[in-house]
Design an enzyme around this catalytic site. Structure first.
Site, PDB file in Angstrom:
ATOM      1  N   VAL A  69      -0.048 -12.985   4.046  1.00  0.00           N
ATOM      2  CA  VAL A  69       0.780 -13.259   5.221  1.00  0.00           C
ATOM      3  C   VAL A  69      -0.145 -13.696   6.354  1.00  0.00           C
ATOM      4  CG1 VAL A  69       2.338 -12.241   6.915  1.00  0.00           C
ATOM      5  CG2 VAL A  69       2.567 -11.661   4.486  1.00  0.00           C
ATOM      6  N   GLY A  75       0.854  -1.195   0.000  1.00  0.00           N
ATOM      7  CA  GLY A  75       0.000   0.000   0.000  1.00  0.00           C
ATOM      8  C   GLY A  75       0.882   1.235   0.000  1.00  0.00           C
ATOM      9  N   PHE A  76       0.341   2.337   0.521  1.00  0.00           N
ATOM     10  CA  PHE A  76       1.105   3.587   0.532  1.00  0.00           C
ATOM     11  C   PHE A  76       2.439   3.427   1.255  1.00  0.00           C
ATOM     12  CE2 PHE A  76      -3.061   5.544  -0.307  1.00  0.00           C
ATOM     13  CZ  PHE A  76      -2.702   6.428  -1.301  1.00  0.00           C
ATOM     14  N   GLY A  77       2.421   2.786   2.432  1.00  0.00           N
ATOM     15  CA  GLY A  77       3.633   2.658   3.233  1.00  0.00           C
ATOM     16  C   GLY A  77       4.641   1.709   2.599  1.00  0.00           C
ATOM     17  N   ALA A 123      -2.733   8.711   4.307  1.00  0.00           N
ATOM     18  CA  ALA A 123      -1.733   8.316   3.319  1.00  0.00           C
ATOM     19  C   ALA A 123      -0.375   9.004   3.534  1.00  0.00           C
ATOM     20  CB  ALA A 123      -2.270   8.587   1.918  1.00  0.00           C
ATOM     21  N   GLU A 128     -17.791  12.346   1.132  1.00  0.00           N
ATOM     22  CA  GLU A 128     -17.407  12.374  -0.285  1.00  0.00           C
ATOM     23  C   GLU A 128     -18.320  11.462  -1.108  1.00  0.00           C
ATOM     24  OE1 GLU A 128     -13.154  11.515  -0.091  1.00  0.00           O
ATOM     25  OE2 GLU A 128     -12.738  13.658  -0.275  1.00  0.00           O
TER      26      GLU A 128
END
Ligand SMILES: Cc1cc2nc3c(=O)[nH]c(=O)nc-3n(C[C@H](O)[C@H](O)[C@H](O)COP(=O)(O)OP(=O)(O)OC[C@H]3O[C@@H](n4cnc5c(N)ncnc54)[C@H](O)[C@@H]3O)c2cc1C
Length: 429
Positions: free
Chosen positions: A78, A12-14, A315, A169
């Site tokens: 995992v 993901g982002f990380g 994020a 949103e």
């Protein structure tokens, strides 16, 4: 000598930013994810409302990291982490590590309520967004043929539980779809029956934003027809609709759960201690207590900010922590000690719909058209591939000019073999 083996759980982002920060370094990187794509979650609501194609916000990890020679990508789930054996267990076998970065993120939080988990639709995964798009559109198909007025109203009602940025949103995007796009597709349907209702436990929307910005967003949403119910929580949901904590019921065919997330359960295999929302408390360096070679980052990690509060699940936090963890591993290899992570807060923003967004950057707060342009620009900047930036910009432009949502597709996967439902028998060769 064999290079140090850095295993990253989650693309993901990380995880992705950690992997990129290790490009060209004298390490061997293995990045493992249960999906073969990286997902840009901030635009999920646009997939759920037919504005963007899934391929514009999800990108194959292999193609993003193509050309990074010191890296291998593995598709797998995992299932556990053995700190003593320095081993990550996956559904496809074990993977050993010298350094580990755990960036497995978060999942929808139903707070242990099985009925909510069963009968509401989240907005956290790509499947969630595609399912939502299909089910909302399918409700309009059914409503178009429905003779019973009460049932037609139920089909045309969407309840969104949770008035944070995601709920707001999505409500704004749905209302635009229902007022500007779908009436042309269903000329015989009475659109006065359409309802989008946000139910929020607090007394306002957007509790992480300044009250003035929240008030502005509320005014815009109400003016566009979204109903806001404050001080109430959705406590039960079924086919028929929802029940609130004061006993009120709302008939609704679509119930969207955006009332919270929690860290993934994988955190339990690396720490007995869990913080708020199940996050794993880590040291200021992002290292797991007692484990100098294990870093936990992003939504999964609980790291105190300067104010003492945990850093938010956002994020930019995950991105900056990914880079920090990667750089610290290289620093450690040179024999120096790990330094603390410092978050550079570039502000937060959320869009209310066409021409309207709220933005806060430190003491600076603004909204309206300028806020909306800021939101558009920054989201484009963060989208991972150049092709997607172009496609998203084209889609936004098209939607803005023509009030069109090109991806109005009902695509719920059917059971295998159900493609030819009228003649299910096999023909002989
Ligand atoms: C609808 C929505 C809108 C959002 N909007 C914004 C916004 O506007 N601005 C903002 O800053 N933030 C926003 N966020 C929050 C932001 O997306 C997260 O904070 C960010 O994604 C966290 O990054 P991460 O790397 O920790 O986790 P993620 O990006 O979620 O990545 C985790 C990865 O780990 C993988 N994974 C998980 N478990 C396993 C496992 N057991 N085995 C293998 N792989 C696994 C997942 O498949 C995933 O790819 C939004 C989130 C959502 C859901």
């Amino acid at each position: 000598v064999t290079p140090r083996r850095v295993v990253i759980v989650g693309a993901g982002f990380g995880g992705l930013n950690a992997a990129r920060a290790l490009r060209g370094a004298d390490v061997h990187v293995v990045i493992i994810d249960q999906h073969n794509y990286n997902l840009f979650q901030p635009l999920l609501y646009q997939v759920g409302s037919g504005m963007l194609d899934p391929g514009e916000i999800a990108h194959p990890v292999r193609s993003i990291l193509r050309g990074q020679r010191n890296l291998e990508v593995r598709l797998g789930t995992v299932t556990g982490i053995d700190l003593a054996a320095r081993m990550v267990t996956t559904d496809k076998g074990d993977v050993s590590y010298d350094s580990l970065i755990v960036a497995a993120g978060s999942v929808t939080n139903h707070f242990g309520n099985a009925a909510l988990a069963r009968s509401t639709n989240g907005l956290k995964t790509l499947d969630d967004a595609i399912r939502l798009r299909s089910s909302v559109l399918e409700c309009f198909e059914r409503a178009d043929e429905e003779e019973d007025e009460a049932e037609r109203r139920r089909l045309l009602t969407v309840v969104i539980a949770g008035g944070g940025p995601t709920g707001m949103e999505y409500a704004g995007a749905l209302m635009e779809l229902f007022t500007h796009v779908l009436p042309r597709d269903y000329p015989h349907l009475d659109f006065s029956a359409v309802r989008v209702v946000i139910v929020e436990g607090a007394d306002r929307l957007l509790d992480s934003f300044h009250p003035q910005l929240a008030a502005r967003a509320q005014r815009t949403l109400r003016a566009r027809g979204v109903e806001l119910v404050f001080g109430r929580r959705v406590v039960d949901a079924s086919e028929a609709g929802v029940r609130l904590d004061d006993g009120t019921t709302l008939d609704a065919a679509t119930v969207v759960w955006t009332a919270g997330v929690r860290a993934v359960s994988l955190g339990g295999s690396i720490s007995d201690r869990r913080g708020r929302l199940d996050r794993v408390p880590v040291r200021p360096t992002l290292q797991l207590p007692g484990q100098d070679d294990v870093y936990v980052i992003g939504d999964l990690a609980e790291v105190a900010s300067r104010s003492g509060e945990p850093l938010p699940m956002l994020a930019p936090v995950a991105i900056q922590q990914g880079r920090h963890a990667a750089k610290t591993i290289l620093v450690q290899m040179s024999g120096a000690p790990a330094g603390p992570f410092r978050y550079l807060d570039k502000g937060t923003m959320a869009t209310v719909g066409r021409n309207q967004a709220v933005v806060q950057v430190g003491p600076l707060r603004y909204s309206g058209f300028v806020g909306w342009l800021t939101w558009l620009f920054l989201h484009l900047l963060y989208i991972v591939t150049f092709r997607s930036k172009v496609m998203v910009l084209l889609n936004w432009g098209w939607n803005y000019l023509f009030y069109d949502r090109p991806i109005r597709l009902i695509t719920s996967p059917r059971a295998r073999g159900a493609e030819d439902p009228v003649t299910p028998q096999e023909t002989s060769p």
